[in-house]
Design a protein around this motif. Structure first.
Motif, PDB file in Angstrom:
ATOM      1  N   TYR A  30      -8.066  -2.097  30.051  1.00 41.98           N
ATOM      2  CA  TYR A  30      -9.392  -2.055  29.427  1.00 41.98           C
ATOM      3  C   TYR A  30     -10.029  -3.416  29.676  1.00 41.98           C
ATOM      4  CZ  TYR A  30     -12.970  -0.982  25.926  1.00 41.98           C
ATOM      5  OH  TYR A  30     -14.167  -0.721  25.291  1.00 41.98           O
ATOM      6  N   ASP A  31     -11.143  -3.440  30.411  1.00 43.24           N
ATOM      7  CA  ASP A  31     -11.699  -4.735  30.841  1.00 43.24           C
ATOM      8  C   ASP A  31     -13.194  -4.552  31.072  1.00 43.24           C
ATOM      9  OD1 ASP A  31     -10.094  -7.310  32.557  1.00 43.24           O
ATOM     10  OD2 ASP A  31     -12.280  -7.142  32.593  1.00 43.24           O
ATOM     11  N   ASP A  32     -13.982  -5.526  30.684  1.00 43.72           N
ATOM     12  CA  ASP A  32     -15.437  -5.400  30.908  1.00 43.72           C
ATOM     13  C   ASP A  32     -15.846  -5.934  32.285  1.00 43.72           C
ATOM     14  OD1 ASP A  32     -15.421  -8.155  30.651  1.00 43.72           O
ATOM     15  OD2 ASP A  32     -16.692  -8.221  28.855  1.00 43.72           O
ATOM     16  N   LEU A  33     -14.876  -6.428  33.032  1.00 43.28           N
ATOM     17  CA  LEU A  33     -15.095  -6.954  34.395  1.00 43.28           C
ATOM     18  C   LEU A  33     -16.105  -8.106  34.430  1.00 43.28           C
ATOM     19  CD1 LEU A  33     -14.930  -3.664  36.543  1.00 43.28           C
ATOM     20  CD2 LEU A  33     -13.087  -5.242  35.932  1.00 43.28           C
ATOM     21  N   SER A  34     -16.276  -8.806  33.298  1.00 40.23           N
ATOM     22  CA  SER A  34     -17.168  -9.974  33.297  1.00 40.23           C
ATOM     23  C   SER A  34     -16.543 -11.097  34.118  1.00 40.23           C
ATOM     24  CB  SER A  34     -17.464 -10.451  31.873  1.00 40.23           C
ATOM     25  OG  SER A  34     -16.272 -10.770  31.195  1.00 40.23           O
ATOM     26  N   THR A  35     -15.250 -11.295  33.978  1.00 39.66           N
ATOM     27  CA  THR A  35     -14.538 -12.219  34.863  1.00 39.66           C
ATOM     28  C   THR A  35     -13.375 -11.510  35.552  1.00 39.66           C
ATOM     29  OG1 THR A  35     -13.219 -12.987  32.993  1.00 39.66           O
ATOM     30  CG2 THR A  35     -15.130 -14.316  33.574  1.00 39.66           C
ATOM     31  N   GLY A  36     -13.016 -10.346  35.077  1.00 40.01           N
ATOM     32  CA  GLY A  36     -11.930  -9.581  35.694  1.00 40.01           C
ATOM     33  C   GLY A  36     -12.371  -8.977  37.024  1.00 40.01           C
ATOM     34  N   VAL A  37     -11.367  -8.599  37.813  1.00 36.74           N
ATOM     35  CA  VAL A  37     -11.612  -8.072  39.156  1.00 36.74           C
ATOM     36  C   VAL A  37     -10.888  -6.728  39.250  1.00 36.74           C
ATOM     37  CG1 VAL A  37     -11.276  -8.538  41.616  1.00 36.74           C
ATOM     38  CG2 VAL A  37     -11.642 -10.444  40.042  1.00 36.74           C
ATOM     39  N   ALA A  38     -11.651  -5.662  39.511  1.00 37.89           N
ATOM     40  CA  ALA A  38     -11.071  -4.311  39.512  1.00 37.89           C
ATOM     41  C   ALA A  38      -9.920  -4.198  40.517  1.00 37.89           C
ATOM     42  CB  ALA A  38     -12.153  -3.284  39.821  1.00 37.89           C
ATOM     43  N   GLU A  39     -10.016  -4.912  41.638  1.00 38.13           N
ATOM     44  CA  GLU A  39      -8.971  -4.819  42.678  1.00 38.13           C
ATOM     45  C   GLU A  39      -7.619  -5.341  42.192  1.00 38.13           C
ATOM     46  OE1 GLU A  39     -12.130  -6.107  43.369  1.00 38.13           O
ATOM     47  OE2 GLU A  39     -12.638  -4.098  44.099  1.00 38.13           O
ATOM     48  N   VAL A  52     -14.617  -5.173  24.392  1.00 32.97           N
ATOM     49  CA  VAL A  52     -13.855  -5.071  23.146  1.00 32.97           C
ATOM     50  C   VAL A  52     -14.785  -5.026  21.935  1.00 32.97           C
ATOM     51  CG1 VAL A  52     -11.646  -6.020  23.910  1.00 32.97           C
ATOM     52  CG2 VAL A  52     -13.442  -7.571  23.148  1.00 32.97           C
ATOM     53  N   LEU A  53     -16.065  -5.256  22.156  1.00 29.79           N
ATOM     54  CA  LEU A  53     -17.029  -5.128  21.052  1.00 29.79           C
ATOM     55  C   LEU A  53     -17.495  -3.676  20.891  1.00 29.79           C
ATOM     56  CD1 LEU A  53     -18.892  -8.374  22.018  1.00 29.79           C
ATOM     57  CD2 LEU A  53     -17.911  -7.965  19.755  1.00 29.79           C
ATOM     58  N   ASP A  54     -17.042  -2.786  21.757  1.00 33.29           N
ATOM     59  CA  ASP A  54     -17.492  -1.393  21.748  1.00 33.29           C
ATOM     60  C   ASP A  54     -16.406  -0.498  21.138  1.00 33.29           C
ATOM     61  OD1 ASP A  54     -18.375   1.169  22.304  1.00 33.29           O
ATOM     62  OD2 ASP A  54     -18.996   0.710  24.357  1.00 33.29           O
ATOM     63  N   GLY A  55     -16.468  -0.340  19.811  1.00 34.38           N
ATOM     64  CA  GLY A  55     -15.432   0.399  19.095  1.00 34.38           C
ATOM     65  C   GLY A  55     -15.325   1.856  19.517  1.00 34.38           C
ATOM     66  N   GLU A  56     -16.452   2.470  19.821  1.00 28.40           N
ATOM     67  CA  GLU A  56     -16.410   3.895  20.209  1.00 28.40           C
ATOM     68  C   GLU A  56     -15.693   4.080  21.543  1.00 28.40           C
ATOM     69  OE1 GLU A  56     -20.223   5.861  20.161  1.00 28.40           O
ATOM     70  OE2 GLU A  56     -20.608   5.113  18.130  1.00 28.40           O
ATOM     71  N   ARG A  57     -15.995   3.198  22.453  1.00 29.63           N
ATOM     72  CA  ARG A  57     -15.352   3.302  23.772  1.00 29.63           C
ATOM     73  C   ARG A  57     -13.840   3.058  23.646  1.00 29.63           C
ATOM     74  NH1 ARG A  57     -16.596   4.621  28.363  1.00 29.63           N
ATOM     75  NH2 ARG A  57     -15.831   3.720  30.307  1.00 29.63           N
ATOM     76  N   LEU A  58     -13.482   2.086  22.809  1.00 27.34           N
ATOM     77  CA  LEU A  58     -12.060   1.823  22.579  1.00 27.34           C
ATOM     78  C   LEU A  58     -11.375   3.050  21.989  1.00 27.34           C
ATOM     79  CD1 LEU A  58     -12.405  -1.774  21.143  1.00 27.34           C
ATOM     80  CD2 LEU A  58     -10.988  -1.175  23.126  1.00 27.34           C
ATOM     81  N   THR A  59     -12.018   3.640  20.965  1.00 25.99           N
ATOM     82  CA  THR A  59     -11.405   4.783  20.275  1.00 25.99           C
ATOM     83  C   THR A  59     -11.211   5.946  21.250  1.00 25.99           C
ATOM     84  OG1 THR A  59     -12.449   4.056  18.240  1.00 25.99           O
ATOM     85  CG2 THR A  59     -11.667   6.322  18.289  1.00 25.99           C
ATOM     86  N   SER A  60     -12.203   6.165  22.108  1.00 22.05           N
ATOM     87  CA  SER A  60     -12.034   7.284  23.042  1.00 22.05           C
ATOM     88  C   SER A  60     -10.971   6.957  24.094  1.00 22.05           C
ATOM     89  CB  SER A  60     -13.370   7.716  23.660  1.00 22.05           C
ATOM     90  OG  SER A  60     -13.846   6.710  24.504  1.00 22.05           O
TER      91      SER A  60
END
Ligand code: WQD
Length: 328
Positions: A30-39, A52-60
């Motif tokens: 689970y990553d917002d890719l702000s500094t993370g790299v999908a590869e 991690v500020l998006d509780g609904e997305r986390l719950t789903s």
């Protein structure tokens, strides 16, 4: 067990994902890719792009992937930036953690591993820092990590999660060149950058009360850090609800900045003496872990040395900077 690894597309997180899957655990990133790299996310490991500020997305994500535990690495980690942007750091690191824990409790997630930092200790006046050494963070970044530890422990106790906070010391190295740290915010990449640019590496102060006058730190290989997460996650999975741990994750060996710049020159084939500049404000003279507690509790100890860290970090640097090494 299925572990949701927040920040799993980041430098340390990607190593944790790799270690967990190699150990046979199921991982979801689970990553917002702000500094993370999908590869960095290996094939076969699901990637959920979200904050991690998006509780609904986390719950789903918890429901969709049957998440039973969380390893929480997502967060902001630059000390200097935290001084300039404390609201941002508290929002991302403390509010983000609160939202994540809230979602975890509502969804019945039972286990939680939190990425903390030796920066919770501030300027410890001891030879080896134990988990009982008083925590007096010197930056908003360190404060958010300490507040995070308190929140994790309180929520674990109140709602029956097993929890652990891992206080990382100075992380370096890579498992493979493509997993190397891409940021230039710490000693090893900052020295690489200077050498590659044909300039002298800088030593921020040589008048500290240490054997060679330069600051002493406890450098730890990111693969050892990742393996500490596997050992911790497994212990949490077999512990009674409400159990909480705090562990230093270091090698227990002090290495000075001077020793590091000499070693980096030797490993990379350069011969550029470091230049002493003035002290960087806020740097403690010596921060070295006692890693006795994690060894006693989990049987974990670091296996890789400083040379492994520098050599593997250099392989990653050369991959990103193909001209590196030519000016030797
Ligand atoms: C190490 C030593 C510098 C660059 C910080 C955070 C900590 C953790 C890791 C995140 C210091 C010296 C550095 C250079 C130098 N962060 N230095 N010349 O400050 O120990 O720890 O990063 O999660 O919480 O506090 O790490 O790598 O910046 O510095 O002399 O070009 O190297 O002064 O003594 P630090 P660092």
């Amino acid at each position: 067990m299925t572990w949701l690894i927040t920040g799993g597309a980041g430098y340390i997180g990607a190593h944790v994902v790799r270690a967990m899957t190699e150990a046979g655990e199921r991982a979801v990133v689970y990553d917002d890719l702000s500094t993370g790299v999908a590869e960095r996310v290996p094939a076969g490991v699901p990637l959920v792009v979200g904050s991690v500020l998006d509780g609904e997305r986390l719950t789903s994500a918890f429901a969709e992937h049957g998440v039973t535990g969380i390893v929480h690495l997502a967060g902001k980690k630059q000390v200097g930036e935290s001084v300039e942007r404390p609201l941002h750091y508290y929002r991302e690191n403390v509010e983000g953690l609160r939202v994540l824990l809230d979602a975890a409790v509502s969804s019945g997630v039972a286990h939680f591993v939190f990425s903390s930092s030796a920066s919770v200790y501030g300027m410890p006046d001891v030879d080896l820092v134990t988990e009982e050494t008083p925590c007096l963070p010197m930056s908003p970044y360190g404060e958010t990590k300490l507040a995070g530890e308190w929140l994790v422990r309180a929520v674990g106790r109140a709602h029956g999660l097993t929890t652990a906070s891992l206080r990382y010391f100075n992380v370096a190295g890579a498992a493979a060149p493509e997993l190397a740290d891409t940021g230039v915010f710490n000693l090893v990449p900052m020295v690489f950058e200077k050498l590659t640019d044909g300039e002298a590496p800088r030593v921020f102060g040589a008048d500290y009360p240490t054997p060679d006058g330069t600051c002493v730190r406890d450098y730890i290989h990111v693969v050892d850090i990742a393996e500490a997460h596997v050992a911790t996650a497994r212990r949490l999975a077999s512990s009674a609800p409400g159990t909480d741990f705090v562990f230093n994750v270091g090698r227990g060996e002090g290495v000075s900045v001077r020793e590091m710049t000499d070693l980096i020159n030797a490993v990379t084939g350069y011969d550029t003496p470091a230049e002493v500049t003035s002290r960087r404000p806020g740097d403690p003279a010596r921060v070295v872990a006692s890693a006795d507690r994690i060894a006693a509790e989990l049987g974990w100890s670091a296996k890789r040395d400083v040379r492994d860290m520098v050599a593997s970090a250099w392989a990653g640097w050369v991959r990103l900077h193909p001209g590196a090494g030519r000016g030797r």
